[in-house]
Design a protein around this motif. Structure first.
Motif, PDB file in Angstrom:
ATOM      1  N   THR A   1      17.360  57.250 -32.065  1.00 22.29           N
ATOM      2  CA  THR A   1      18.760  56.996 -32.369  1.00 22.29           C
ATOM      3  C   THR A   1      19.231  55.703 -31.718  1.00 22.29           C
ATOM      4  O   THR A   1      18.969  55.461 -30.533  1.00 22.29           O
TER       5      THR A   1
ATOM      6  N   GLU B   1      24.137  53.494 -37.359  1.00 27.28           N
ATOM      7  CA  GLU B   1      23.829  54.722 -38.089  1.00 27.28           C
ATOM      8  C   GLU B   1      22.893  54.475 -39.270  1.00 27.28           C
ATOM      9  O   GLU B   1      21.984  55.271 -39.528  1.00 27.28           O
TER      10      GLU B   1
ATOM     11  N   ASN C   1      19.173  56.069 -39.701  1.00 26.83           N
ATOM     12  CA  ASN C   1      18.759  56.863 -40.865  1.00 26.83           C
ATOM     13  C   ASN C   1      17.444  56.348 -41.446  1.00 26.83           C
ATOM     14  O   ASN C   1      16.595  57.130 -41.897  1.00 26.83           O
TER      15      ASN C   1
ATOM     16  N   GLN D   1      14.695  57.427 -39.310  1.00 28.58           N
ATOM     17  CA  GLN D   1      14.504  58.872 -39.473  1.00 28.58           C
ATOM     18  C   GLN D   1      13.557  59.179 -40.633  1.00 28.58           C
ATOM     19  O   GLN D   1      12.735  60.095 -40.554  1.00 28.58           O
TER      20      GLN D   1
END
Length: 215
Positions: A129, A133, A137, A140
């Motif tokens: 993280t 954002e 993502n 991720q």
């Protein structure tokens, strides 16, 4: 502005070990963690099966996490169906305060690491993280595929990857010597572990983190 990586992790199936094995694993893991950090107090084990450590160079954090995944697989009971595993939540950011040890410190990197560790599901292995954002993502998605691959590693493949990442200037010949196996067997193990795909994902994330924080 100094950017750090903070890693929060736990050990899966820890309580299925005998008292003696749990005690030895904690001691051995703490020794390994302290070899991975700049200062000994930058790493600590707490509540028996949880740990946290600070990585000064964010380009090294994913390789250190992969080593830990291999480490716990290697310390599994080969005769037990319940293998040891780990989940690792990486937070990238600043550190506002360094206390007496890593558990007494605070800052953005700790918040990202700790808060997102609580959101990880049981099968997730690595989560990373940052403040961005959209970038988080993207990481991720890449890590989702890496997680699928590393979850399938055998103990033997984990040993090969562990040596690959632990030996300075590692070569397949050096790994073969360390593991007392042939160079072709090392090459076969790396192919079976799909290391090239994992390495490509790690390199992409590291390159992008450098663009995000240092350009």
């Amino acid at each position: 502005m100094k950017i750090y990586a903070v890693v929060t992790g736990d050990i899966k199936n820890f309580t299925r070990l005998s008292d003696q094995k749990r005690s030895k694993l904690v001691i051995d893991t703490e020794q390994l963690l302290r070899l991975m950090v700049k200062q000994p107090l930058d790493a600590a084990i707490f509540r028996g099966d949880s740990y946290q450590f600070i990585v000064n160079d964010i380009n090294e954090v994913l390789n250190k996490c992969i080593r830990l995944i291999c480490w716990f697989k290697m310390n599994s009971d080969k005769h037990s169906p319940s293998r040891l595993g780990t989940r690792l939540s990486i937070g990238i950011g600043e550190i506002a305060y360094i206390g007496k040890n890593v558990l007494d410190s605070d800052g953005e990197a700790f918040h990202f690491s700790g808060r997102n560790f609580d959101k990880m599901d049981k099968e997730e292995v690595i989560r990373l993280t940052t403040f961005d954002e959209a970038k988080t993502n993207t990481y991720q998605v890449i890590l989702m595929y890496i997680n699928m691959i590393v979850n399938g590693w055998t103990i033997s493949q984990a040993e090969t990857i562990y040596q690959l990442l632990s030996i300075e200037d590692s070569t397949q010949d050096k790994i073969a010597k360390e593991l007392k196996m042939s160079q072709p067997a090392v090459a076969k193990s790396l192919r079976a572990a799909r290391w090239k795909e994992v390495e490509k994902g790690i390199n992409y994330i590291n390159t992008d983190l450098n663009k995000q924080y240092f350009t």
